[in-house]
Design a protein around this motif. Structure first.
Motif, PDB file in Angstrom:
ATOM      1  N   ASP A   1       0.845  -1.196   0.000  1.00  8.74           N
ATOM      2  CA  ASP A   1       0.000   0.000   0.000  1.00  8.74           C
ATOM      3  C   ASP A   1       0.876   1.239   0.000  1.00  8.74           C
ATOM      4  O   ASP A   1       2.045   1.184   0.398  1.00  8.74           O
ATOM      5  CB  ASP A   1      -0.918   0.015   1.238  1.00  8.74           C
ATOM      6  N   ALA A   2       0.302   2.346  -0.471  1.00  5.33           N
ATOM      7  CA  ALA A   2       0.983   3.637  -0.442  1.00  5.33           C
ATOM      8  C   ALA A   2       0.034   4.688   0.132  1.00  5.33           C
ATOM      9  O   ALA A   2      -1.190   4.594  -0.040  1.00  5.33           O
ATOM     10  CB  ALA A   2       1.436   4.041  -1.844  1.00  5.33           C
ATOM     11  N   ASN A   3       0.610   5.676   0.779  1.00  3.20           N
ATOM     12  CA  ASN A   3      -0.172   6.771   1.375  1.00  3.20           C
ATOM     13  C   ASN A   3      -0.469   7.801   0.299  1.00  3.20           C
ATOM     14  O   ASN A   3       0.314   8.721   0.036  1.00  3.20           O
ATOM     15  CB  ASN A   3       0.600   7.404   2.528  1.00  3.20           C
ATOM     16  N   GLY A   4      -1.608   7.643  -0.367  1.00  5.01           N
ATOM     17  CA  GLY A   4      -1.942   8.501  -1.476  1.00  5.01           C
ATOM     18  C   GLY A   4      -2.290   9.927  -1.070  1.00  5.01           C
ATOM     19  O   GLY A   4      -2.396  10.799  -1.930  1.00  5.01           O
ATOM     20  N   THR A   5      -2.469  10.164   0.221  1.00  2.00           N
ATOM     21  CA  THR A   5      -2.813  11.527   0.633  1.00  2.00           C
ATOM     22  C   THR A   5      -1.593  12.414   0.783  1.00  2.00           C
ATOM     23  O   THR A   5      -1.726  13.636   0.831  1.00  2.00           O
ATOM     24  CB  THR A   5      -3.568  11.506   1.980  1.00  2.00           C
ATOM     25  N   HIS A   6      -0.399  11.780   0.889  1.00  2.00           N
ATOM     26  CA  HIS A   6       0.797  12.598   1.045  1.00  2.00           C
ATOM     27  C   HIS A   6       1.171  13.212  -0.306  1.00  2.00           C
ATOM     28  O   HIS A   6       1.016  12.540  -1.353  1.00  2.00           O
ATOM     29  CB  HIS A   6       1.935  11.762   1.602  1.00  2.00           C
ATOM     30  N   PRO A   7       1.625  14.464  -0.308  1.00  2.00           N
ATOM     31  CA  PRO A   7       1.957  15.103  -1.589  1.00  2.00           C
ATOM     32  C   PRO A   7       2.957  14.304  -2.427  1.00  2.00           C
ATOM     33  O   PRO A   7       2.904  14.361  -3.663  1.00  2.00           O
ATOM     34  CB  PRO A   7       2.547  16.449  -1.162  1.00  2.00           C
ATOM     35  N   LEU A   8       3.838  13.550  -1.782  1.00  2.00           N
ATOM     36  CA  LEU A   8       4.812  12.779  -2.555  1.00  2.00           C
ATOM     37  C   LEU A   8       4.148  11.637  -3.324  1.00  2.00           C
ATOM     38  O   LEU A   8       4.613  11.241  -4.380  1.00  2.00           O
ATOM     39  CB  LEU A   8       5.883  12.217  -1.624  1.00  2.00           C
ATOM     40  N   MET A   9       3.069  11.112  -2.789  1.00  2.00           N
ATOM     41  CA  MET A   9       2.441   9.941  -3.386  1.00  2.00           C
ATOM     42  C   MET A   9       1.148  10.283  -4.099  1.00  2.00           C
ATOM     43  O   MET A   9       0.444   9.381  -4.561  1.00  2.00           O
ATOM     44  CB  MET A   9       2.145   8.890  -2.318  1.00  2.00           C
ATOM     45  N   GLN A  10       0.831  11.585  -4.223  1.00  2.00           N
ATOM     46  CA  GLN A  10      -0.432  11.945  -4.861  1.00  2.00           C
ATOM     47  C   GLN A  10      -0.443  11.495  -6.318  1.00  2.00           C
ATOM     48  O   GLN A  10       0.521  11.702  -7.062  1.00  2.00           O
ATOM     49  CB  GLN A  10      -0.638  13.456  -4.784  1.00  2.00           C
ATOM     50  N   LEU A  11      -1.551  10.933  -6.685  1.00  2.00           N
ATOM     51  CA  LEU A  11      -1.811  10.489  -8.069  1.00  2.00           C
ATOM     52  C   LEU A  11      -0.865   9.394  -8.548  1.00  2.00           C
ATOM     53  O   LEU A  11      -0.895   9.026  -9.733  1.00  2.00           O
ATOM     54  CB  LEU A  11      -1.714  11.688  -9.041  1.00  2.00           C
ATOM     55  N   ALA A  12      -0.050   8.888  -7.626  1.00  2.00           N
ATOM     56  CA  ALA A  12       0.897   7.828  -8.041  1.00  2.00           C
ATOM     57  C   ALA A  12       0.300   6.465  -7.728  1.00  2.00           C
ATOM     58  O   ALA A  12       0.225   6.063  -6.582  1.00  2.00           O
ATOM     59  CB  ALA A  12       2.226   8.028  -7.310  1.00  2.00           C
ATOM     60  N   ASP A  13      -0.138   5.772  -8.771  1.00  2.00           N
ATOM     61  CA  ASP A  13      -0.701   4.429  -8.615  1.00  2.00           C
ATOM     62  C   ASP A  13       0.439   3.428  -8.632  1.00  2.00           C
ATOM     63  O   ASP A  13       1.037   3.151  -9.679  1.00  2.00           O
ATOM     64  CB  ASP A  13      -1.700   4.160  -9.734  1.00  2.00           C
ATOM     65  N   MET A  14       0.700   2.827  -7.497  1.00  2.00           N
ATOM     66  CA  MET A  14       1.866   1.947  -7.348  1.00  2.00           C
ATOM     67  C   MET A  14       1.559   0.494  -7.703  1.00  2.00           C
ATOM     68  O   MET A  14       2.402  -0.391  -7.467  1.00  2.00           O
ATOM     69  CB  MET A  14       2.384   2.044  -5.913  1.00  2.00           C
ATOM     70  N   THR A  15       0.453   0.282  -8.300  1.00  2.00           N
ATOM     71  CA  THR A  15       0.120  -1.102  -8.650  1.00  2.00           C
ATOM     72  C   THR A  15       1.134  -1.657  -9.630  1.00  2.00           C
ATOM     73  O   THR A  15       1.519  -1.007 -10.604  1.00  2.00           O
ATOM     74  CB  THR A  15      -1.279  -1.159  -9.293  1.00  2.00           C
ATOM     75  N   GLY A  16       1.600  -2.855  -9.394  1.00  2.00           N
ATOM     76  CA  GLY A  16       2.545  -3.512 -10.302  1.00  2.00           C
ATOM     77  C   GLY A  16       3.987  -3.234  -9.976  1.00  2.00           C
ATOM     78  O   GLY A  16       4.894  -3.633 -10.722  1.00  2.00           O
ATOM     79  N   LEU A  17       4.217  -2.588  -8.863  1.00  2.00           N
ATOM     80  CA  LEU A  17       5.600  -2.273  -8.507  1.00  2.00           C
ATOM     81  C   LEU A  17       6.310  -3.555  -8.096  1.00  2.00           C
ATOM     82  O   LEU A  17       5.805  -4.326  -7.280  1.00  2.00           O
ATOM     83  CB  LEU A  17       5.627  -1.247  -7.373  1.00  2.00           C
ATOM     84  N   LEU A  18       7.490  -3.767  -8.640  1.00  2.00           N
ATOM     85  CA  LEU A  18       8.311  -4.925  -8.273  1.00  2.00           C
ATOM     86  C   LEU A  18       9.654  -4.415  -7.800  1.00  2.00           C
ATOM     87  O   LEU A  18      10.241  -3.521  -8.407  1.00  2.00           O
ATOM     88  CB  LEU A  18       8.503  -5.848  -9.460  1.00  2.00           C
ATOM     89  N   VAL A  19      10.108  -5.029  -6.715  1.00  2.00           N
ATOM     90  CA  VAL A  19      11.406  -4.654  -6.145  1.00  2.00           C
ATOM     91  C   VAL A  19      12.196  -5.915  -5.922  1.00  2.00           C
ATOM     92  O   VAL A  19      11.709  -6.873  -5.318  1.00  2.00           O
ATOM     93  CB  VAL A  19      11.227  -3.877  -4.832  1.00  2.00           C
ATOM     94  N   ALA A  20      13.427  -5.919  -6.395  1.00  2.00           N
ATOM     95  CA  ALA A  20      14.246  -7.125  -6.279  1.00  2.00           C
ATOM     96  C   ALA A  20      14.861  -7.217  -4.893  1.00  2.00           C
ATOM     97  O   ALA A  20      14.844  -8.269  -4.264  1.00  2.00           O
ATOM     98  CB  ALA A  20      15.330  -7.117  -7.349  1.00  2.00           C
ATOM     99  N   GLU A  21      15.400  -6.135  -4.434  1.00  2.00           N
ATOM    100  CA  GLU A  21      16.013  -6.169  -3.126  1.00  2.00           C
ATOM    101  C   GLU A  21      15.951  -4.777  -2.532  1.00  2.00           C
ATOM    102  O   GLU A  21      15.810  -3.790  -3.254  1.00  2.00           O
ATOM    103  CB  GLU A  21      17.469  -6.650  -3.198  1.00  2.00           C
ATOM    104  N   GLY A  22      16.044  -4.772  -1.233  1.00  2.00           N
ATOM    105  CA  GLY A  22      16.003  -3.469  -0.568  1.00  2.00           C
ATOM    106  C   GLY A  22      16.070  -3.643   0.929  1.00  2.00           C
ATOM    107  O   GLY A  22      16.498  -4.682   1.428  1.00  2.00           O
ATOM    108  N   PHE A  23      15.663  -2.632   1.642  1.00  2.00           N
ATOM    109  CA  PHE A  23      15.712  -2.719   3.100  1.00  2.00           C
ATOM    110  C   PHE A  23      14.459  -2.048   3.685  1.00  2.00           C
ATOM    111  O   PHE A  23      13.824  -1.194   3.045  1.00  2.00           O
ATOM    112  CB  PHE A  23      16.984  -2.074   3.662  1.00  2.00           C
ATOM    113  N   LYS A  24      14.193  -2.509   4.837  1.00  2.00           N
ATOM    114  CA  LYS A  24      13.058  -1.931   5.578  1.00  2.00           C
ATOM    115  C   LYS A  24      13.481  -0.582   6.159  1.00  2.00           C
ATOM    116  O   LYS A  24      14.546  -0.462   6.772  1.00  2.00           O
ATOM    117  CB  LYS A  24      12.628  -2.862   6.707  1.00  2.00           C
ATOM    118  N   VAL A  25      12.684   0.414   5.882  1.00  2.00           N
ATOM    119  CA  VAL A  25      13.000   1.782   6.337  1.00  2.00           C
ATOM    120  C   VAL A  25      12.321   2.051   7.677  1.00  2.00           C
ATOM    121  O   VAL A  25      11.105   1.892   7.816  1.00  2.00           O
ATOM    122  CB  VAL A  25      12.521   2.815   5.290  1.00  2.00           C
TER     123      VAL A  25
END
Lengths: 667, 296
Positions: free
Chosen positions: A439-463
């Motif tokens: 899920d993404a916080n669509g109310t935050h200005p950084l995530m506004q209108l950004a539909d993150m469906t289909g996002l794939l991440v190979a590796e990363g870290f928990k923030v």
């Protein structure tokens, strides 16, 4: 008003009291002391008295004024002992705390032609006059802060004087601080860890009178303790108010060369409204729209601004539908709003990367170039003196660190891609397996209108952001994107990179985000939000009385803020590089002049923009510490006793009797 | 309340009184020749009447004109001039000592003034206090030279002769049977009543003048409060609570008392006059008594 009787004597005591008047009469007649006087003859006096001996008892009584007065005195004493009284009202409590709401909504003039604040002061004044000796009172005024107008005192004149001095404000309402202040004075506590410390004073019950229209949210995390809350609802249920709760100027998303003004108008009263919404630039009428707003509803209003408008002050005003002047409602403060149009200024963005084509491509679109000036440097430049100087002087609005981290945080906003900021405040916990986007916080200005469906991440870290941070993107294994404040700035950390780098070149692709439609939208949001400009038109709106952190566009040590009234206030740079300005009581547009410049570098507006203040209908109850406190009279029914007045009358009667006896007044 | 005054009559008043004379509505027989007409027929120049001649009568008084006409002998009779008997009887009881000036003082003044007038006119003047007959009667005075004796007697009288009005008048009448003018000066404050006493005087067939003396304190009593009034003569008590109605009733009682006495006296041929202690003696003599015909 029929008197009530409170029996204070037993039956035999009343019997004794009832026997007193006849005893007085009998003694009066049996042993009446008469002054002897020798006369030549009692011949005529005897004949005179004989004629008056008819109904002698009554004649004696009629002649004996002093006897009657004494009987009346005994009757009054008996009456007083019966403690007659009637139903009256009285202040509750010996210690009184008056909390006076002087927020913007209390300026509503809907109580017999007076403002709500004026009505509150009138009622409190009446309560002060009813204070008995020994009672003390305290006055605290509050809006979104608290002001101890007067500490506990029994001096009624002082209380009246301080009460009269309370002025209305244009601020929102938050009684939290006022309640804590009142509780602190009423319920002095002891330090938990020091056994030697004793209470300064015993905690005594106090009656807490809250004079307000209830226009504030529930008060939480507060314990009333020994306070007995009494909420006095001030205001009319037929109040009428329409107000502007938002107003801003933005560049048209569809047409980049056109400005638009957006606002929301709400009808917070009990009466349907029909009005004219007019837009002016530097006082000149640009456009107007007619709207009908039912009670309790709101409407969004949009104006297209002329193309040649690039600077100045926009004002939005509510006027009568007939165009005859300002809109006539009970509160005028929210009938006008301001927003400045700052000269276009490009955001200054620096990207530190080995070579992130996706980002560089996204940052070089025409749209972004209209908003920002982007530069890209290699990570090796982070140790250079020029970088350190520029980063430390606030030369940039945003620095994007791609798979790298600076030795120390710069004086600007930051975005970390696949890396965490230096230090221990941010935590990075590597994912054991590829995370799955949730899920993404669509109310935050950084995530506004950004539909993150289909996002794939190979590796990363928990923030894990520091205290005050919030998660913007959530995966099954933890947060992938978070943002947290850092004094005057904000830092966003993306828990995965786009590419891994080897020998200064991208080697592996770590995500498919840059191929998703949401990626350029996210980049645009970053430019707008973290880049520090929202079309470079205006800084964030400020509420009256709140402080503002000003980021200078040039590396100066002082800025001068010019208020709407024309006052110039010099502000010095703080240690963290920003300028803190708190004298925002006036509504209107303020100008920020940097250094020795003549023209203002930027402007910001102070408007109330508070839905609760615009909604002027008084609340029937308020919520304090999860306790519903219903609005009530400021008095409580009590028995008003009359014995004092009766005894006072007795004193007057005795004085009159003394006068009769000494002056030999005849009837 | 001093009842003795060194000068009951001022020199001015004496000068005024010298010009006055006592007037009697009736003609009374005196024992001595005075300046007044008498009913007794005597040897004077004023013809009175005729009677038949009786052998032994004085031939000088035969009316020869009448003999010539009637051929019978008649004797002329002439009025003889006689002196007037003037009595002043005044009350000297304890109640007369009340007031400022006291009622007895005013009574003495009146008695002295009237007595002086009579002395100047060679009347036979007798002053007496009620009850004095028991011990010694008042002096009989004649001629102006007896003035000092009259004053001495008056000054010696004190308000302590507590005798009832009826008893005092009775004793006076027994000891003084002559006719003349009687001036009774009293406050009439006798609980046994004044009627019997006045009837006795009427029976004497004297020319009675009743001067009712009252103190101004009795006319307008200034009393207040709860009082026990004590009669100064008999110690009788009366308890009163002074009030406006009581005072009004007292005034009514007093007025009725005065009117009753006036009516009683007038019906019986007595001349009644009220005198208060605050009225000047000159006004009493010159106006009041003159109006009532006692003096001229």
């Amino acid at each position: 008003m029929m008197p009530e009787w409170l029996n204070t004597l037993s039956w035999w005591q009343w019997g004794i009291l009832a026997g007193v008047p006849p005893l007085i009469v009998s003694l009066y007649f049996l042993k009446l002391k008469r002054q002897p006087l020798e006369v030549p003859s009692t011949y005529l006096w005897s004949r005179t008295v004989e004629d008056l001996h008819v109904n002698s008892i009554w004649q004696r009584l009629r002649k004996s004024l002093l006897l009657l007065l004494q009987l009346l005195a005994v009757l009054l004493i008996a009456l007083a002992l019966g403690r007659p009284g009637w139903k009256g009202t009285q202040l509750a409590g010996e210690r009184l705390i008056f909390l006076v709401d002087n927020s913007a909504s209390m300026s509503t003039e809907d109580v017999n032609g007076r403002s709500r604040l004026g009505e509150s002061k009138r009622r409190i004044g009446a309560l002060i006059d009813e204070m008995d000796s020994g009672e003390v009172a305290m006055i605290v005024s509050f809006a979104d802060n608290a002001d101890a107008v007067q500490t506990f005192t029994g001096d009624r004149r002082l209380l009246h004087r301080k009460l009269k001095a309370i002025q209305p404000t244009n601020r929102s309402t938050d009684p939290q601080l006022a309640l804590r202040y009142a509780a602190g004075l009423a319920n002095p506590g002891r330090q938990a860890n020091d056994a030697r410390d004793t209470q300064v004073a015993d905690a005594l019950p106090a009656s807490l009178y809250i004079f307000s229209d209830g226009g504030f949210p529930a008060v939480k995390d507060f314990s009333l303790g020994h306070l007995e809350p009494i909420y006095v609802s001030i205001g009319s249920e037929s109040a009428h108010n329409v107000g502007i709760i938002s107003f801003a100027a933005e560049r048209n998303l569809e047409r980049a060369d056109q400005l638009q003004a957006f606002s929301r108008i709400e009808n917070g009263g009990a009466v349907d409204a029909e009005l004219l919404v007019t837009l002016r630039h530097e006082g000149n009428l640009i456009d107007s729209q007619r709207h009908s707003i039912p009670a309790g509803n709101g409407v969004g209003v949009t104006f297209d601004l002329p193309r040649d408008l690039d600077a100045g002050v926009l004002s939005l005003r509510l006027e009568n539908a007939s165009g005859s002047g300002d809109y006539d409602d009970n509160m005028a403060f929210d009938n006008v709003a301001y927003t400045p149009i700052n000269p276009p200024r490009l955001a200054r963005i620096l990207m530190v990367s080995h070579g992130n084509d996706a980002w560089e491509l996204a940052l070089t679109t025409e749209r972004v170039q209209q908003l920002a000036d982007v530069a890209v440097v290699k990570p090796s430049a982070m140790t250079s003196e020029s970088f350190l100087q520029e980063a430390g002087s606030g030369a940039y609005d945003l620095i994007i660190f791609d798979m790298c981290s600076p030795p120390e945080m710069p004086l600007c906003n930051t975005l970390f891609l696949g890396a965490k900021p230096p230090g221990d405040e941010w935590k990075a916990e590597p994912f054991a397996s590829p995370p799955y986007f949730l899920d993404a916080n669509g109310t935050h200005p950084l995530m506004q209108l950004a539909d993150m469906t289909g996002l794939l991440v190979a590796e990363g870290f928990k923030v894990v952001p520091p205290q005050g941070g919030q998660t913007l993107m959530e995966a099954d294994l933890g947060a992938m994107l978070a943002i947290a404040p850092r004094r005057a700035y904000e830092d966003a950390v993306l828990g995965f990179g786009f590419f891994s780098y080897k020998d200064g070149k991208a080697s592996e692709v770590l995500t498919n985000w840059h191929t998703r439609p949401s990626f350029p939208i996210f980049v645009m949001n970053v430019v707008k939000y973290l880049g520090g400009s929202r079309g470079a038109f205006a800084m964030k709106p400020v509420q009256p009385g709140h402080e503002l952190r000003i980021r200078a566009l040039t590396p100066v040590e002082t800025v001068t803020v010019k208020t709407p009234a024309g006052d110039k206030i010099e502000v010095f740079r703080e240690a963290m590089g920003s300028f803190v300005f708190s004298q925002t009581q006036q509504q209107g547009v303020y100008e920020v002049i940097e250094g020795d410049q003549d023209e203002p570098a930027q402007r910001f507006a102070v408007n109330l923009f508070n839905h609760r203040e615009t909604s002027v209908l008084p609340q029937e109850e308020i919520d304090i510490d999860h306790e519903k406190v219903a609005g009530t009279l400021s008095r409580q029914p009590v028995r008003r006793e009359l014995w004092k007045w009766i005894l006072l009358g007795l004193l007057g009667l005795l004085t009159f009797e003394w006068y009769i006896y000494n002056r030999r007044v005849y009837l | 309340m001093s009842t003795a005054s060194p000068t009951l009559l001022s020199p001015e008043l004496l000068a005024q009184l010298e010009r006055m004379e006592l007037v009697s509505r009736k003609v009374f027989r005196g024992r001595m020749k005075g300046e007044r007409r008498s009913r007794r027929k005597g040897q004077s120049v004023e013809f009175a009447d005729f009677r038949n001649y009786v052998p032994g009568d004085d031939l000088r008084f035969i009316d020869w004109n009448l003999y010539a006409r009637m051929d019978r002998l008649f004797l002329k009779l002439f009025l003889e001039e006689e002196d007037l008997h003037f009595y002043t009887l005044f009350d000297a009881s304890a109640s007369m000592g009340f007031g400022d000036p006291s009622k007895l003082y005013v009574a003495k003044q009146l008695a002295a003034a009237l007595g002086f007038i009579g002395l100047c006119r060679a009347d036979r003047v007798k002053l007496e206090a009620l009850g004095a007959s028991r011990r010694e009667g008042g002096p009989v005075l004649r001629g102006r030279s007896s003035m000092w004796r009259m004053m001495d007697y008056l000054n010696s009288i004190q308000p302590n002769m507590n005798v009832s009005l009826q008893q005092g008048v009775k004793e006076f009448c027994i000891r003084n049977s002559g006719k003349g003018i009687l001036v009774l000066i009293t406050d009439l404050m006798d609980k046994a009543g004044y009627e019997s006493a006045l009837r006795l005087l009427v029976a004497q067939q004297m020319d009675v003048y009743l001067i009712h003396v009252l103190a101004k304190e009795e006319m307008q009593p200034e009393l207040a409060g709860d009082l026990k009034l004590i009669d100064c003569e008999d110690g009788d008590e009366a308890e009163i609570t002074v009030s406006r109605p009581l005072l009004q009733k007292y005034q009514q009682t007093l007025a009725a008392f005065i009117n009753g006495a006036r009516e009683f006296a007038t019906k019986r041929g007595m001349t009644y006059m009220t005198a208060t202690t605050n009225t000047p003696i000159e006004q009493l003599i010159g106006n009041y008594l003159r109006q009532r015909g006692l003096v001229r």
